[in-house]
Scaffold this motif. Structure first.
Motif, PDB file in Angstrom:
ATOM      1  N   ASP A   1      31.287  -3.678 -37.357  1.00  0.00           N
ATOM      2  CA  ASP A   1      31.475  -2.475 -36.544  1.00  0.00           C
ATOM      3  C   ASP A   1      32.875  -1.923 -36.768  1.00  0.00           C
ATOM      4  O   ASP A   1      33.872  -2.582 -36.469  1.00  0.00           O
ATOM      5  CB  ASP A   1      31.282  -2.815 -35.062  1.00  0.00           C
TER       6      ASP A   1
ATOM      7  N   SER B   1      28.675   6.030 -27.833  1.00  0.00           N
ATOM      8  CA  SER B   1      29.629   5.036 -27.353  1.00  0.00           C
ATOM      9  C   SER B   1      30.382   5.625 -26.166  1.00  0.00           C
ATOM     10  O   SER B   1      30.766   6.807 -26.196  1.00  0.00           O
ATOM     11  CB  SER B   1      30.604   4.679 -28.488  1.00  0.00           C
TER      12      SER B   1
ATOM     13  N   GLN C   1      27.367   2.019 -26.751  1.00  0.00           N
ATOM     14  CA  GLN C   1      28.408   0.997 -26.884  1.00  0.00           C
ATOM     15  C   GLN C   1      29.468   1.259 -25.825  1.00  0.00           C
ATOM     16  O   GLN C   1      30.145   2.281 -25.854  1.00  0.00           O
ATOM     17  CB  GLN C   1      29.020   1.060 -28.287  1.00  0.00           C
TER      18      GLN C   1
ATOM     19  N   GLU D   1      25.557  -2.178 -26.320  1.00  0.00           N
ATOM     20  CA  GLU D   1      26.554  -2.863 -27.129  1.00  0.00           C
ATOM     21  C   GLU D   1      27.814  -3.015 -26.281  1.00  0.00           C
ATOM     22  O   GLU D   1      28.264  -2.047 -25.663  1.00  0.00           O
ATOM     23  CB  GLU D   1      26.876  -2.088 -28.400  1.00  0.00           C
TER      24      GLU D   1
ATOM     25  N   TRP E   1      31.699  -3.549 -26.047  1.00  0.00           N
ATOM     26  CA  TRP E   1      33.009  -3.675 -26.698  1.00  0.00           C
ATOM     27  C   TRP E   1      33.985  -4.269 -25.694  1.00  0.00           C
ATOM     28  O   TRP E   1      33.784  -4.191 -24.492  1.00  0.00           O
ATOM     29  CB  TRP E   1      33.495  -2.361 -27.298  1.00  0.00           C
TER      30      TRP E   1
END
Length: 279
Positions: free
Chosen positions: A46, A140, A162, A186, A188
């Motif tokens: 990523d 994201s 994300q 996702e 982070w």
């Protein structure tokens, strides 16, 4: 080599659940770090245009000699490239740096609400996917209002969102909305970026002792069992090996619930920027 589970996305493609993220990996170290990650067994990388290290990722991929269909590469559209045909120019630049003809996943990096152009950016990503430059597309740092807007306007549901997600900041409004629509989460900053004593929290430390694992491995396992896709970042080979050594144990329901209870529902657990403030 560890067998990393794959998750099926809402467009039918699959993604390795555990990968390697290169956020804040210095460009000069990126090729080495990604090469080591690939040697260890990672197949999901990523990156993002704004990280400034796509060239290093591309060099590592080229040198590794791993068949392309065994790799999953993500990059992201930065905030100043949303308007006009800039997303097309941006993906072309990223692909050149990565030495690829397509990425597996392309994300709108932030919703940039003050600019009011994330819908346009999403429409351009739909075009980019149609052209075969990205196999899957997602977003994201999108909150529910941002997600609602792009889905209502286009009918195209992102495959992932994300977001910052770790035990103190679980973003349940976003995750519940996304899961109801088969949008995968996702995470982070999955270990809290070291900005609070996550590893010293009794539920984490206790589970680590019970399973003979490190606190970091326990938190990674918590993410995996919650169905999150994650990609912890490190530039140390020993830590890369530790982060992937999480498939020989499982947390109990009680251990999972205890870590779930670390969430600060008022949002005070956030350790990075709020999506409404990044433009």
């Amino acid at each position: 080599m560890p067998r990393i589970p794959h998750i099926t996305l809402n467009d039918g493609h699959t993604i390795p659940q555990l990968g390697y993220g290169v956020f804040k990996v210095p460009p000069a170290e990126t090729e080495r770090a990604v090469s080591e990650a690939l040697e260890i067994g990672y197949r999901h990388i990523d990156t993002a245009a704004i990280y400034g290290n796509e060239e290093g990722v591309g060099a590592a991929i080229a040198a590794a000699g791993i068949p392309r269909d065994e790799l999953f590469i993500t990059t992201k559209l930065w905030n100043d490239r949303h308007d006009g045909d800039e997303p097309h120019a941006a993906i072309a630049e990223s692909l050149e740096k990565l030495r690829l003809d397509r990425v597996d996943l392309y994300l709108v990096h932030w919703p940039t609400p003050a600019r009011d152009n994330h819908l346009h950016a999403w429409e351009k990503l739909i075009e980019i996917r149609r052209q075969g430059l990205a196999t899957s597309i997602g977003v994201s740092n999108f909150l529910v209002p941002h997600l609602e807007r792009i889905v209502d306007a286009t009918g195209v549901v992102p495959v992932v969102d994300q977001i910052e997600l770790h035990p103190a900041h679980q973003q349940r409004a976003v995750t519940d909305w996304a899961r109801a629509r088969d949008i995968r989460i996702e995470a982070w900053g999955p270990l809290g970026q070291g900005k609070y004593d996550l590893f010293g929290a009794p539920p984490v430390a206790g589970a680590a002792e019970a399973h003979g694992k490190t606190p970091a491995q326990v938190v990674i396992r918590w993410h995996l069992q919650n169905g999150h896709i994650l990609f912890p970042k490190s530039v140390r080979r020993a830590r890369l090996e530790e982060n992937i050594d999480v498939f020989d144990f499982a947390l109990t329901d009680a251990e999972m619930a205890a870590i779930d209870a670390l969430d600060r529902a008022d949002g005070s657990g956030r350790v990075s920027a709020h999506p409404d403030e990044v433009n």
